[in-house]
Design a protein around this motif. Structure first.
Motif, mmCIF file in Angstrom:
data_model
loop_
_atom_site.group_PDB
_atom_site.id
_atom_site.type_symbol
_atom_site.label_atom_id
_atom_site.label_comp_id
_atom_site.label_asym_id
_atom_site.label_seq_id
_atom_site.Cartn_x
_atom_site.Cartn_y
_atom_site.Cartn_z
ATOM 1 N N GLY A 199 -13.114 5.645 1.292
ATOM 2 C CA GLY A 199 -13.616 4.648 2.247
ATOM 3 C C GLY A 199 -12.795 3.375 2.296
ATOM 4 N N MET A 200 -11.735 3.284 1.486
ATOM 5 C CA MET A 200 -10.860 2.100 1.521
ATOM 6 C C MET A 200 -9.625 2.461 2.343
ATOM 7 N N HIS A 201 -9.375 1.639 3.369
ATOM 8 C CA HIS A 201 -8.328 2.000 4.332
ATOM 9 C C HIS A 201 -7.144 1.051 4.253
ATOM 10 N N VAL A 202 -5.967 1.613 4.471
ATOM 11 C CA VAL A 202 -4.744 0.816 4.587
ATOM 12 C C VAL A 202 -4.797 0.091 5.936
ATOM 13 N N PRO A 203 -4.426 -1.190 5.989
ATOM 14 C CA PRO A 203 -4.442 -1.896 7.277
ATOM 15 C C PRO A 203 -3.665 -1.133 8.352
ATOM 16 N N GLU A 204 -4.300 -1.010 9.524
ATOM 17 C CA GLU A 204 -3.742 -0.233 10.648
ATOM 18 C C GLU A 204 -2.306 -0.606 10.968
ATOM 19 N N VAL A 205 -2.026 -1.905 10.961
ATOM 20 C CA VAL A 205 -0.709 -2.370 11.402
ATOM 21 C C VAL A 205 0.410 -1.719 10.585
ATOM 22 N N LEU A 206 0.155 -1.427 9.307
ATOM 23 C CA LEU A 206 1.205 -0.847 8.453
ATOM 24 C C LEU A 206 1.507 0.597 8.825
ATOM 25 N N LEU A 207 0.585 1.229 9.547
ATOM 26 C CA LEU A 207 0.787 2.619 9.969
ATOM 27 C C LEU A 207 1.323 2.693 11.395
ATOM 28 N N SER A 208 1.458 1.524 12.030
ATOM 29 C CA SER A 208 1.771 1.488 13.465
ATOM 30 C C SER A 208 3.227 1.786 13.778
ATOM 31 N N GLY A 209 4.118 1.549 12.827
ATOM 32 C CA GLY A 209 5.549 1.711 13.104
ATOM 33 C C GLY A 209 6.132 0.532 13.866
ATOM 34 N N ASN A 210 5.328 -0.460 14.194
ATOM 35 C CA ASN A 210 5.809 -1.638 14.934
ATOM 36 C C ASN A 210 6.327 -2.673 13.928
ATOM 37 N N HIS A 211 7.638 -2.691 13.740
ATOM 38 C CA HIS A 211 8.207 -3.507 12.657
ATOM 39 C C HIS A 211 8.014 -5.002 12.856
ATOM 40 N N TYR A 270 0.852 -1.193 0.000
ATOM 41 C CA TYR A 270 0.000 0.000 0.000
ATOM 42 C C TYR A 270 0.885 1.240 0.000
ATOM 43 N N THR A 271 0.343 2.340 -0.510
ATOM 44 C CA THR A 271 1.045 3.625 -0.404
ATOM 45 C C THR A 271 0.026 4.716 -0.055
ATOM 46 N N ARG A 272 0.467 5.960 0.021
ATOM 47 C CA ARG A 272 -0.460 7.032 0.371
ATOM 48 C C ARG A 272 -1.483 7.266 -0.732
ATOM 49 N N PRO A 273 -2.705 7.672 -0.438
ATOM 50 C CA PRO A 273 -3.208 8.069 0.877
ATOM 51 C C PRO A 273 -3.596 6.859 1.737
ATOM 52 N N ALA A 274 -3.550 7.049 3.049
ATOM 53 C CA ALA A 274 -3.881 5.963 3.975
ATOM 54 C C ALA A 274 -5.356 5.605 3.901
ATOM 55 N N SER A 275 -6.149 6.582 3.453
ATOM 56 C CA SER A 275 -7.585 6.330 3.305
ATOM 57 C C SER A 275 -8.028 6.933 1.980
ATOM 58 N N TYR A 276 -8.718 6.143 1.170
ATOM 59 C CA TYR A 276 -9.149 6.633 -0.142
ATOM 60 C C TYR A 276 -10.555 6.107 -0.430
#
Ligand code: SAM
Length: 252
Positions: A188-200, A180-186
Motif C-alpha cells: 500500500g506504499m506507493h512510489v511518487p507518480e512523477v518518478l515513474l513518468s519518464g518526464n526528466h 525509491y527503487t522497485r517495487p513501485a508499490s509495496y
C-alpha cells in the motif's frame, strides 16, 4: 592521489573497514594510499609505554607526546597536513572533507584514554577535527569517518555507478531528495507518480522541491546559507505548512 598515514595504538581496528566498499576500491584503483602505523613503534623503553598519569591529578591516563612527535618527524612530507582527532576540534562537514581531499597527504593522529598531551595539539598538529558533539572511546572511528568522507571527494573515486558527490546531501547546501527503487508499490506504499513518468524535467523539479522541503523539515539551519533561487523561495512560501516528522522535531 591522496596518501593517508594513520597513527594508532590499535592498527587491527582498521582491518575490516579498509577492506570494503569505496575505501577499498579507491586503494585498488590507485587513487588512495593508506598506511596504518602502530604508534608503539615510536615509543621508547622495553615496554614501549605510550601513556602516563595526568599532571595535576585526576583519573585516567594521558597519551605521551614523544611517540607522536617522533612518528610525525619520520612520516611528514612537504605537503603533509597533520590532523589530531579530538572532541575539541572543528566539526567535520562536507566543505571540510572536500578541502582535505585536496591536501595530498594527511597524517591522522588517534587518541585514546583521557586524550593526548596538549603539546601535540599546540605544537605538532596543523588541524584538530571532531566528528560531532559527543565523545567516543578513541580516535580510530573518527579517523575512519574523516578518511571515508574525504576519499569521496578525491577525483575518480566515485565511479559511474554512484551518484556524483556534487549531488549528495550538503554539496549544494541542502539535504538530498528521497530515493525509491522497485517495487513501485509495496504493501500500500506507493512510489511518487512523477518518478515513474519518464518526464526528466518534471523529475528534476520534483527532486529540487523535495530537497528543499526535507532540508526545511530536518535541517532548517542549512537553509540560512543555502543558495536559493526565487523559484525555490516562492515554492517554500507556498508550502509553508508541511508536516514535521517526529525524528526531525528536535532540530532547530
Ligand atoms: N577526555 C576527552 C574529552 O573529554 O574531550 C575525551 C577523550 S576520548 C575518550 C579519547 C580519544 O578519542 C580522543 O583523544 C580523540 O582522539 C578521540 N575522540 C573522542 N571523541 C571524538 C570526537 N567527537 N571527534 C574526534 N575524536 C574523538
Amino acid at each position: 592521489m591522496l596518501r593517508v598515514d594513520i597513527l594508532t595504538l590499535f592498527p587491527d581496528y582498521f582491518r575490516g573497514p579498509l577492506d570494503h566498499g569505496t575505501l577499498s576500491r579507491a586503494v585498488q584503483g590507485g587513487r588512495l594510499t593508506i598506511v596504518v602505523h602502530n604508534l608503539r613503534n615510536w615509543a621508547e623503553g622495553k615496554h614501549r609505554v605510550t601513556d602516563d598519569y595526568t599532571f595535576g591529578g585526576g583519573t585516567g591516563m594521558v597519551m605521551k607526546p614523544e611517540p607522536f612527535f617522533r612518528a610525525v618527524a619520520d612520516l611528514r612530507t612537504a605537503e603533509a597536513h597533520v590532523i589530531l582527532l579530538s572532541p575539541s576540534g572543528r566539526l567535520l562537514d562536507q566543505p571540510a572533507a572536500k578541502d582535505l581531499a585536496g591536501q595530498g597527504h594527511l597524517i591522522l593522529l588517534c587518541g585514546r584514554y583521557e586524550g593526548v598531551d596538549e603539546r601535540v595539539a599546540a605544537y605538532l598538529a596543523d588541524d584538530e577535527i571532531s566528528i560531532g558533539s559527543y565523545v567516543v572511546s578513541g580516535g580510530e572511528l573518527p579517523a575512519l569517518v574523516v578518511l571515508d568522507a574525504t576519499t569521496r571527494h578525491v577525483p575518480g573515486v566515485l565511479g559511474g555507478g554512484s551518484i556524483a558527490v556534487s549531488e549528495e546531501s550538503f554539496a549544494t547546501g541542502l539535504l538530498e531528495y528521497p530515493h525509491y527503487t522497485r517495487p513501485a508499490s509495496y504493501q500500500g506504499m506507493h512510489v511518487p507518480e512523477v518518478l515513474l513518468s519518464g518526464n526528466h524535467q518534471q523529475i528534476e523539479k520534483w527532486r529540487r522541491q523535495q530537497s528543499l522541503l526535507r532540508t526545511r523539515r530536518c535541517r532548517p539551519d542549512l537553509l540560512l546559507d543555502a543558495d536559493l533561487s526565487e523559484a525555490d523561495r516562492s515554492f517554500l512560501d507556498s508550502e509553508a505548512h508541511c508536516e514535521v516528522p517526529a525524528h526531525c522535531e528536535a532540530t532547530d
